[in-house]
Write a protein that holds these residues in place. Structure first.
Motif, mmCIF file in Angstrom:
data_model
loop_
_atom_site.group_PDB
_atom_site.id
_atom_site.type_symbol
_atom_site.label_atom_id
_atom_site.label_comp_id
_atom_site.label_asym_id
_atom_site.label_seq_id
_atom_site.Cartn_x
_atom_site.Cartn_y
_atom_site.Cartn_z
ATOM 1 N N LEU A 11 39.292 34.371 49.073
ATOM 2 C CA LEU A 11 39.862 34.751 47.958
ATOM 3 C C LEU A 11 40.894 34.221 47.698
ATOM 4 C CD1 LEU A 11 39.824 38.539 48.951
ATOM 5 C CD2 LEU A 11 38.544 37.661 47.029
ATOM 6 N N ASN A 12 41.844 33.694 48.620
ATOM 7 C CA ASN A 12 42.949 32.864 48.300
ATOM 8 C C ASN A 12 42.779 31.426 47.892
ATOM 9 O OD1 ASN A 12 44.774 34.916 49.135
ATOM 10 N ND2 ASN A 12 44.849 34.128 51.476
ATOM 11 N N GLY A 13 41.485 31.131 47.900
ATOM 12 C CA GLY A 13 41.111 29.772 47.345
ATOM 13 C C GLY A 13 40.548 29.853 45.944
ATOM 14 N N LEU A 14 40.419 31.174 45.410
ATOM 15 C CA LEU A 14 39.905 31.119 43.973
ATOM 16 C C LEU A 14 41.023 30.897 42.938
ATOM 17 C CD1 LEU A 14 38.063 34.848 44.300
ATOM 18 C CD2 LEU A 14 37.055 32.361 44.032
ATOM 19 N N SER A 15 40.668 30.796 41.903
ATOM 20 C CA SER A 15 41.744 30.406 40.645
ATOM 21 C C SER A 15 42.074 31.598 39.986
ATOM 22 C CB SER A 15 41.288 29.457 39.911
ATOM 23 O OG SER A 15 40.267 29.772 39.239
ATOM 24 N N ALA A 16 42.996 31.665 39.140
ATOM 25 C CA ALA A 16 43.391 32.836 38.603
ATOM 26 C C ALA A 16 42.639 33.707 37.702
ATOM 27 C CB ALA A 16 44.862 32.695 37.811
ATOM 28 N N ASP A 17 41.653 32.674 37.196
ATOM 29 C CA ASP A 17 40.756 33.243 36.308
ATOM 30 C C ASP A 17 39.439 33.866 37.033
ATOM 31 O OD1 ASP A 17 39.918 30.504 37.029
ATOM 32 O OD2 ASP A 17 39.323 30.130 34.659
ATOM 33 N N GLN A 18 39.123 33.663 38.290
ATOM 34 C CA GLN A 18 38.128 33.968 38.936
ATOM 35 C C GLN A 18 38.398 35.200 39.813
ATOM 36 O OE1 GLN A 18 37.968 30.292 41.372
ATOM 37 N NE2 GLN A 18 35.989 29.661 40.370
ATOM 38 N N ASN A 19 37.520 36.280 39.440
ATOM 39 C CA ASN A 19 37.531 37.737 40.123
ATOM 40 C C ASN A 19 36.342 38.084 40.572
ATOM 41 O OD1 ASN A 19 40.688 38.302 39.057
ATOM 42 N ND2 ASN A 19 39.664 37.903 37.026
ATOM 43 N N VAL A 20 36.340 38.642 41.522
ATOM 44 C CA VAL A 20 35.001 39.027 42.438
ATOM 45 C C VAL A 20 35.194 40.418 42.713
ATOM 46 C CG1 VAL A 20 34.666 36.771 43.099
ATOM 47 C CG2 VAL A 20 35.885 38.377 44.891
ATOM 48 N N MET A 21 34.178 41.187 43.089
ATOM 49 C CA MET A 21 34.154 42.500 43.802
ATOM 50 C C MET A 21 33.727 42.142 45.120
ATOM 51 S SD MET A 21 32.382 45.002 40.641
ATOM 52 C CE MET A 21 32.657 46.352 41.687
ATOM 53 N N LEU A 22 33.864 43.324 45.947
ATOM 54 C CA LEU A 22 33.337 43.129 47.411
ATOM 55 C C LEU A 22 32.487 44.493 47.578
ATOM 56 C CD1 LEU A 22 36.630 42.188 49.046
ATOM 57 C CD2 LEU A 22 34.685 40.542 48.522
#
Length: 296
Positions: A200-211
């Motif tokens: 998660l910490n490696g994602l950019s500010a415009d990359q959002n996921v669900m778990l």
């Protein structure tokens, strides 16, 4: 991306319904619904019967947007219609956000885990998902043992494919299920949490996921994930728990909502009258909703 759907999933009260049984699990799902294997002939008729089951659930008055935020569909369900509309369009028109299962099942167990099989046609599937107005996707791996290298492989694979899904402007539901019957389940969950945090910490500010995660042995194990800025929502699978047991465990976890499949449909039967069916579904929906929004 549909911003109103994004806001509903991120901030709405309710849960995600999982109606995504695939080819391998469909006979069992139908049998539990009261449709034995000897009552249909061949795969085409099997999928016709399961679409009838899903249509009955989705069109029931108990299946409403006040309680249900979104619904996860099987690929064939996405390509079929309900009341003259593609299933995702029908759901969206009724205020429920559509998701699509995109994985092709599990590889053999190795290093204490089961990775996903290769998804060779993923780009084509994601293009069709966009055409069908799908909001997001779901893909499942399974963790059986607290093997750090195996769990890292699971998370790495999930996020690698998740980024491919994000490139199509879809929100991926990343589902590394921990087997509820595994020994040292809580240890697997701690390793999993830490690996997910790294990704998660490696994602950019415009990359959002669900778990989508198994309900943890120790309540609120996933608090950091639920609060992470790159996470739209964390949902829980029932994982083989009965609905009552899953609901009770869910209530102990703040910010965690349900995404139940078997626990949602357990009391439904093809031979029920519409009144009996709708009442059984309403009882299930109400109890899962309550567990998702009311915490201990």
């Amino acid at each position: 991306m549909n911003n109103s759907q994004f806001d509903k999933i991120k901030n709405g009260k309710g849960f995600i319904a999982a109606l995504d049984q695939s080819g391998g699990s469909t006979p069992k799902a139908l049998a539990e619904y009261g449709v034995p294997e000897d009552s249909y002939s061949g795969e085409d008729e099997m999928f016709d019967r399961v679409h009838q089951m899903r249509t009955r659930i989705i069109t029931s008055p108990a299946f409403d947007s006040d309680h249900i935020l979104g619904t996860i569909l099987f690929e064939q369900t996405m390509d079929r219609e309900i009341k003259g509309k593609y299933t995702a369009e029908y759901l969206a028109d009724n205020g429920i956000v559509p998701f699509l299962k995109v994985d092709k099942g599990l590889a053999e167990q190795e290093n204490g885990v089961q990775l996903m099989k290769p998804i060779h046609d993923l780009d084509d599937t994601l293009s069709r998902a966009n055409e069908r107005k799908i909001f997001g996707t779901k893909m499942r791996s399974v963790i059986h043992e607290p093997n750090p290298s195996g769990i890292k492989e699971v998370v790495d694979q999930q996020f690698e494919i998740g980024k491919q899904i994000l490139s199509y402007d879809l929100v991926p539901i990343i589902e590394p299920e921990v087997n509820i019957h595994s020994e040292n389940k809580e240890k697997s969950e701690e390793i999993l949490r830490d690996e997910i945090l790294k990704s998660l910490n490696g994602l950019s500010a415009d990359q959002n996921v669900m778990l989508k995660l198994s309900i943890p042995t120790n309540a609120n194990t996933y608090k950091e994930l639920i609060e992470h800025p790159r996470v739209v929502r964390v949902v829980a699978l029932s994982g083989g728990y009965s609905r009552d047991e899953a609901n009770e465990k869910l209530k102990e976890n703040h910010g965690l909502i349900a995404s139940f499949s078997r626990a949602l449909a357990a009391d439904l039967n093809a031979n029920q009258s519409d009144e009996e069916f709708n009442q059984a579904l309403k009882s299930a929906v109400d109890s899962i909703y309550d567990a998702s929004v009311n915490k201990k």
